[in-house]
Motif scaffolding. Structure first.
Motif, PDB file in Angstrom:
ATOM      1  N   ASN A   6       0.992  -1.229  -0.130  1.00  0.00           N
ATOM      2  CA  ASN A   6       0.039   0.359  -0.060  1.00  0.00           C
ATOM      3  C   ASN A   6       0.788   1.560   0.147  1.00  0.00           C
ATOM      4  O   ASN A   6       1.589   1.620   1.058  1.00  0.00           O
ATOM      5  CB  ASN A   6      -1.036   0.218   1.383  1.00  0.00           C
ATOM      6  N   ASN A 220      -2.216  -0.608  -4.811  1.00  0.00           N
ATOM      7  CA  ASN A 220      -2.727   0.275  -5.083  1.00  0.00           C
ATOM      8  C   ASN A 220      -1.446   1.242  -5.940  1.00  0.00           C
ATOM      9  O   ASN A 220      -2.000   2.238  -6.386  1.00  0.00           O
ATOM     10  CB  ASN A 220      -3.179   1.709  -4.582  1.00  0.00           C
ATOM     11  N   GLU A 246      -7.371   0.131   4.033  1.00  0.00           N
ATOM     12  CA  GLU A 246      -8.005   0.161   4.104  1.00  0.00           C
ATOM     13  C   GLU A 246      -9.304  -1.074   3.772  1.00  0.00           C
ATOM     14  O   GLU A 246      -9.991  -1.791   4.321  1.00  0.00           O
ATOM     15  CB  GLU A 246      -8.824   1.809   4.099  1.00  0.00           C
ATOM     16  N   LYS A 247      -8.777  -1.229   2.073  1.00  0.00           N
ATOM     17  CA  LYS A 247      -9.652  -2.318   1.215  1.00  0.00           C
ATOM     18  C   LYS A 247     -10.317  -3.471   1.669  1.00  0.00           C
ATOM     19  O   LYS A 247     -10.810  -4.239   1.911  1.00  0.00           O
ATOM     20  CB  LYS A 247      -9.622  -1.720  -0.152  1.00  0.00           C
TER      21      LYS A 247
END
Length: 459
Positions: A6, A220, A246-247
């Motif tokens: 991330n 990401n 978070e996802k």
């Protein structure tokens, strides 16, 4: 296994999932880590009482060099009989310093790669303890060939299992070329300075997280596609938008495991208390009462707890002495079963874990090597009210202090404003205060210190 990378504020964060469970995370330090960095330093002073020397580094910080960390091979390599005060010295940061002391340094230099660690001042061949016996013979032969060729020691890492000898020899050549450049720069150096620091964050993450069992990488940041393909061509790569942590629930799981009490799927729980000296873990049965057989019940909960404790120690990066109070088990067979589960789980840990067994009190003793700051230290701060003890002044004592302050207040006052924490709403009434003073009283419940109060007197 699945790795999530991330990118946040231009810094990579990583998470490793095994069988759907989060087992490791990586967060970059706010302050750049110096562990593993290699410096040209200068011996400032020998302190016989400490059996150590202080080494001035390029950042004007004194490193702490223990005399036993001055390798005889180091002295032979540079043609020295011994080190002297004022002498230039090549050292590596072994352990980062704290607020009151500088870093610990060593002359036993180690240059890490993905498959190997080159140890120029050693002749030992070490193999990661996670390597299975079936692969150790091959890797030992590789290590002996490398020692013969380069005249140096090597640590063979777990990732070496998944590649052919050719890749290992190629990396050895690359590491040795890097070492020759370091030595040349050290010899030419006229002042203290940084010669080498650990790889950039992207390379560090891929080196530590890109293992043979990894099936997919989720990120990401599309730029990782090209970076990852250089290391592994067959891994699935999925690019997502937004915060990947978070996802995929990483942040939520981190909040859960940082709690003092962590529930188990069965209904039991483990309670973790981290002190300066050790980590103490208690296992409770909670609402798990599906079996009437005490021994069977205890072993079942303890087995579940052992697996979760091993995961949490790894995830939170808790180190030092660890004491576990499992639910009482009467039979040695049950205790041995729990020991075997614990041993099979900690073998997955990259940090060294030693299990010493059960004490006469039925407590499991173990240690886990500290290498870097724990997740607790990275993501939490001490409560400014309780200072980390978990206990604050009793509300009864706070109210008693309030009534004393009101009784001894200034004269010729017509009103008083009292500010209290909202937790006192059900515990205090104006009528009670009127017993102590005969003036107008105004009570404001606001977020002040719950162990204290504020008084404003008005004429």
């Amino acid at each position: 296994m699945i790795v999530i990378i991330n990118k946040k504020d231009d810094k990579p964060h990583a998470a490793l999932f095994e069988s759907g469970k989060l087992i490791e995370v990586y967060f970059p330090d706010d302050e750049e880590s110096v562990a593993g960095s290699i410096f040209v330093g200068k011996i400032e002073k020998f302190v016989p009482a400490l059996e150590a020397a202080f080494v001035k580094l390029s950042n004007e910080e004194n490193g702490f060099l223990r005399l036993k960390d001055i390798r005889s091979e180091y002295l032979q390599f540079f043609g020295l009989k011994k080190l002297q005060e004022g002498q230039k010295v090549l050292v590596q940061i072994k352990k980062e310093g704290g607020h009151t002391k500088g870093p610990q340094v060593t002359t036993n230099i180690g240059i890490p790669g993905r498959y190997l660690v080159l140890m120029p001042f050693s002749h030992n061949i070490g193999i990661s303890r996670k390597v299975l016996e079936a692969d150790r013979t091959r890797l030992k032969e590789v290590g002996l060939k490398l020692r013969e060729k380069y005249g140096a020691g090597f640590i063979i890492r777990t990732a070496a299992v998944e590649v052919s000898d050719e890749y290992i020899f190629e990396e050895a050549e690359m590491l040795f070329e890097k070492w020759k450049i370091l030595v040349n720069n050290f010899k030419k150096a006229k002042k203290n300075k940084l010669l080498h620091k650990e790889s950039d964050l992207d390379s560090l993450i891929l080196r530590e997280f890109l293992r043979k069992d990894v099936e997919e990488i989720i990120t990401n940041d599309i730029s990782y596609k090209e970076i990852i393909r250089k290391h592994a061509k067959n891994i699935r790569i999925k690019v997502v938008e937004g915060d990947a942590f978070e996802k995929f629930g990483v942040n939520e799981e981190l909040k859960r495991v940082l709690q003092r009490s962590i529930p188990l799927p069965s209904g039991g729980e483990i309670v973790i208390d981290k002190t300066e000296a050790m980590v103490v873990i208690d296992v409770n049965s909670g609402h798990y009462t599906t079996s009437e057989n005490h021994e069977e019940l205890s072993e079942r909960i303890n087995a579940e707890a052992a697996r979760e404790i091993a995961r949490i120690l790894r995830l939170r990066n808790l180190g030092g002495i660890i004491i576990i109070d499992f639910i009482d088990m009467r039979s040695e067979k049950s205790k041995n079963n729990i020991l075997q589960i614990m041993k099979s789980e900690v073998i997955k840990d990259r940090n060294r874990v030693e299990i010493y067994g059960f004490t006469e009190l039925g407590l499991l003793e173990m240690t886990r090597k500290r290498t870097s700051r724990s997740l607790d230290e990275r993501l939490t701060v001490k409560c400014p009210v309780c200072n980390g003890t978990g206990n604050i002044l009793s509300p009864d004592i706070v109210l008693e202090n309030l009534f004393n302050a009101l009784s001894n207040g200034p004269k010729d006052i017509s009103e008083v404003i009292i500010k209290l924490h909202p937790s006192f709403k059900e515990r205090i009434k104006k009528e009670e205060i009127k017993k102590f003073i005969k003036i107008d009283v105004h009570i404001h419940f606001t977020h002040v210190d719950p162990t204290n109060f504020e008084l404003t007197w008005k004429k």
